[in-house]
Design a protein around this motif. Sequence first.
Motif, PDB file in Angstrom:
ATOM      1  N   ILE A  19      62.671 -21.353  31.201  1.00 30.48           N
ATOM      2  CA  ILE A  19      63.200 -21.389  32.569  1.00 30.48           C
ATOM      3  C   ILE A  19      64.569 -22.086  32.605  1.00 30.48           C
ATOM      4  N   THR A  20      65.214 -22.215  31.468  1.00 27.27           N
ATOM      5  CA  THR A  20      66.488 -22.920  31.390  1.00 27.27           C
ATOM      6  C   THR A  20      67.527 -22.312  32.316  1.00 27.27           C
ATOM      7  N   ARG A  21      67.616 -20.993  32.366  1.00 28.47           N
ATOM      8  CA  ARG A  21      68.619 -20.324  33.202  1.00 28.47           C
ATOM      9  C   ARG A  21      68.448 -20.707  34.672  1.00 28.47           C
ATOM     10  N   HIS A  22      67.184 -20.714  35.157  1.00 33.09           N
ATOM     11  CA  HIS A  22      66.923 -21.115  36.547  1.00 33.09           C
ATOM     12  C   HIS A  22      67.398 -22.551  36.784  1.00 33.09           C
ATOM     13  N   CYS A  23      67.106 -23.422  35.815  1.00 30.31           N
ATOM     14  CA  CYS A  23      67.498 -24.828  35.940  1.00 30.31           C
ATOM     15  C   CYS A  23      69.008 -24.978  35.943  1.00 30.31           C
ATOM     16  N   GLU A  24      69.694 -24.240  35.071  1.00 30.44           N
ATOM     17  CA  GLU A  24      71.160 -24.301  35.008  1.00 30.44           C
ATOM     18  C   GLU A  24      71.793 -23.820  36.311  1.00 30.44           C
ATOM     19  N   GLU A  25      71.283 -22.705  36.847  1.00 29.47           N
ATOM     20  CA  GLU A  25      71.838 -22.162  38.096  1.00 29.47           C
ATOM     21  C   GLU A  25      71.654 -23.134  39.251  1.00 29.47           C
ATOM     22  N   PHE A  26      70.475 -23.747  39.325  1.00 24.02           N
ATOM     23  CA  PHE A  26      70.215 -24.699  40.406  1.00 24.02           C
ATOM     24  C   PHE A  26      71.114 -25.924  40.267  1.00 24.02           C
ATOM     25  N   ALA A  27      71.235 -26.462  39.059  1.00 26.12           N
ATOM     26  CA  ALA A  27      72.091 -27.640  38.830  1.00 26.12           C
ATOM     27  C   ALA A  27      73.536 -27.323  39.179  1.00 26.12           C
ATOM     28  N   ARG A  28      73.996 -26.141  38.806  1.00 25.05           N
ATOM     29  CA  ARG A  28      75.375 -25.738  39.106  1.00 25.05           C
ATOM     30  C   ARG A  28      75.584 -25.640  40.623  1.00 25.05           C
ATOM     31  N   SER A  29      74.577 -25.113  41.337  1.00 27.44           N
ATOM     32  CA  SER A  29      74.708 -24.978  42.797  1.00 27.44           C
ATOM     33  C   SER A  29      74.722 -26.340  43.492  1.00 27.44           C
ATOM     34  N   CYS A  30      74.115 -27.337  42.872  1.00 27.92           N
ATOM     35  CA  CYS A  30      74.097 -28.693  43.451  1.00 27.92           C
ATOM     36  C   CYS A  30      75.377 -29.444  43.144  1.00 27.92           C
ATOM     37  N   GLY A  31      75.967 -29.166  41.976  1.00 25.86           N
ATOM     38  CA  GLY A  31      77.216 -29.802  41.574  1.00 25.86           C
ATOM     39  C   GLY A  31      77.063 -31.297  41.350  1.00 25.86           C
ATOM     40  N   GLY A  32      78.073 -31.875  40.755  1.00 25.88           N
ATOM     41  CA  GLY A  32      78.101 -33.320  40.575  1.00 25.88           C
ATOM     42  C   GLY A  32      77.157 -33.837  39.515  1.00 25.88           C
ATOM     43  N   ASP A  33      76.956 -35.144  39.568  1.00 27.84           N
ATOM     44  CA  ASP A  33      76.100 -35.851  38.619  1.00 27.84           C
ATOM     45  C   ASP A  33      74.790 -36.219  39.297  1.00 27.84           C
ATOM     46  N   ASP A 118      51.939 -22.682  29.283  1.00 28.82           N
ATOM     47  CA  ASP A 118      50.793 -22.196  30.050  1.00 28.82           C
ATOM     48  C   ASP A 118      49.741 -21.621  29.105  1.00 28.82           C
ATOM     49  N   LEU A 119      48.601 -22.302  29.025  1.00 29.14           N
ATOM     50  CA  LEU A 119      47.474 -21.808  28.232  1.00 29.14           C
ATOM     51  C   LEU A 119      46.485 -21.013  29.084  1.00 29.14           C
ATOM     52  N   ASN A 120      46.654 -21.057  30.406  1.00 31.79           N
ATOM     53  CA  ASN A 120      45.698 -20.456  31.336  1.00 31.79           C
ATOM     54  C   ASN A 120      45.930 -18.951  31.446  1.00 31.79           C
ATOM     55  N   VAL A 121      45.103 -18.182  30.770  1.00 33.39           N
ATOM     56  CA  VAL A 121      45.236 -16.723  30.782  1.00 33.39           C
ATOM     57  C   VAL A 121      44.632 -16.107  32.045  1.00 33.39           C
ATOM     58  N   ASP A 122      43.982 -16.922  32.879  1.00 29.78           N
ATOM     59  CA  ASP A 122      43.351 -16.422  34.100  1.00 29.78           C
ATOM     60  C   ASP A 122      44.296 -16.421  35.299  1.00 29.78           C
ATOM     61  N   ASN A 123      45.426 -17.108  35.216  1.00 28.26           N
ATOM     62  CA  ASN A 123      46.355 -17.208  36.340  1.00 28.26           C
ATOM     63  C   ASN A 123      47.763 -16.896  35.849  1.00 28.26           C
ATOM     64  N   PRO A 124      48.232 -15.658  36.002  1.00 28.74           N
ATOM     65  CA  PRO A 124      49.531 -15.273  35.447  1.00 28.74           C
ATOM     66  C   PRO A 124      50.742 -15.664  36.290  1.00 28.74           C
ATOM     67  N   GLU A 125      50.539 -16.194  37.490  1.00 30.57           N
ATOM     68  CA  GLU A 125      51.660 -16.533  38.369  1.00 30.57           C
ATOM     69  C   GLU A 125      51.787 -18.044  38.524  1.00 30.57           C
ATOM     70  N   ARG A 126      53.002 -18.553  38.391  1.00 30.62           N
ATOM     71  CA  ARG A 126      53.269 -19.985  38.496  1.00 30.62           C
ATOM     72  C   ARG A 126      54.427 -20.228  39.459  1.00 30.62           C
ATOM     73  N   ARG A 127      54.373 -21.356  40.129  1.00 31.59           N
ATOM     74  CA  ARG A 127      55.480 -21.789  40.991  1.00 31.59           C
ATOM     75  C   ARG A 127      56.106 -23.007  40.319  1.00 31.59           C
ATOM     76  N   VAL A 128      57.413 -23.090  40.375  1.00 31.90           N
ATOM     77  CA  VAL A 128      58.153 -24.196  39.789  1.00 31.90           C
ATOM     78  C   VAL A 128      59.017 -24.798  40.893  1.00 31.90           C
ATOM     79  N   ARG A 129      59.002 -26.119  40.993  1.00 32.56           N
ATOM     80  CA  ARG A 129      59.866 -26.828  41.946  1.00 32.56           C
ATOM     81  C   ARG A 129      60.975 -27.532  41.181  1.00 32.56           C
ATOM     82  N   LEU A 130      62.202 -27.264  41.571  1.00 38.72           N
ATOM     83  CA  LEU A 130      63.379 -27.941  41.034  1.00 38.72           C
ATOM     84  C   LEU A 130      63.896 -28.873  42.119  1.00 38.72           C
ATOM     85  N   SER A 131      64.148 -30.122  41.768  1.00 40.80           N
ATOM     86  CA  SER A 131      64.692 -31.095  42.712  1.00 40.80           C
ATOM     87  C   SER A 131      65.886 -31.774  42.063  1.00 40.80           C
TER      88      SER A 131
END
Length: 135
Positions: A19-33, A118-131
């Motif tokens: 999920i690095t790309r998602h993290c990079e895009e979010f960090a870039r949109s926030c800007g700064g340190d 993710d080891l859980n083969v019973d739940n293929p959908e995950r939500r991720v929160r970036l803050s």
Amino acid sequence: MKSQTFEVSTGTRERVHDITRHCEEFARSCGGDGLLHVFVPHATAGVALLELGSGSDEDLLNLLGDLLPADDRWRHAHGSRGHGRSHVMPALVPPYATVPVLDGRLALGTWQSVAIVDLNVDNPERRVRLSFLSD
């Protein structure tokens, strides 16, 4: 604090999902340190910082398979065989990670990526929160 969520499909097999790309895009949109906090609000998934694509992701899954076999020893026993191990895994691979952000860029090491484990083969959908936390 700025925060957003996104959905990830990890599929129906054990997986280390980049999920690095998602993290990079979010960090870039926030800007700064600041600090990027990555959180997976699921009882059966974790967040890891590691080198991907060189075999380390498969090595991690193999290690977790050795430590947490998919057999009938688990008290938490609903779902597919060995499902209870998925509920123990976040004690080893926690459901969060924090990454420094400098001038809108993740301060990861040369080969580091951010991944959902993710080891859980019973739940293929995950939500991720970036803050993003900053002054």
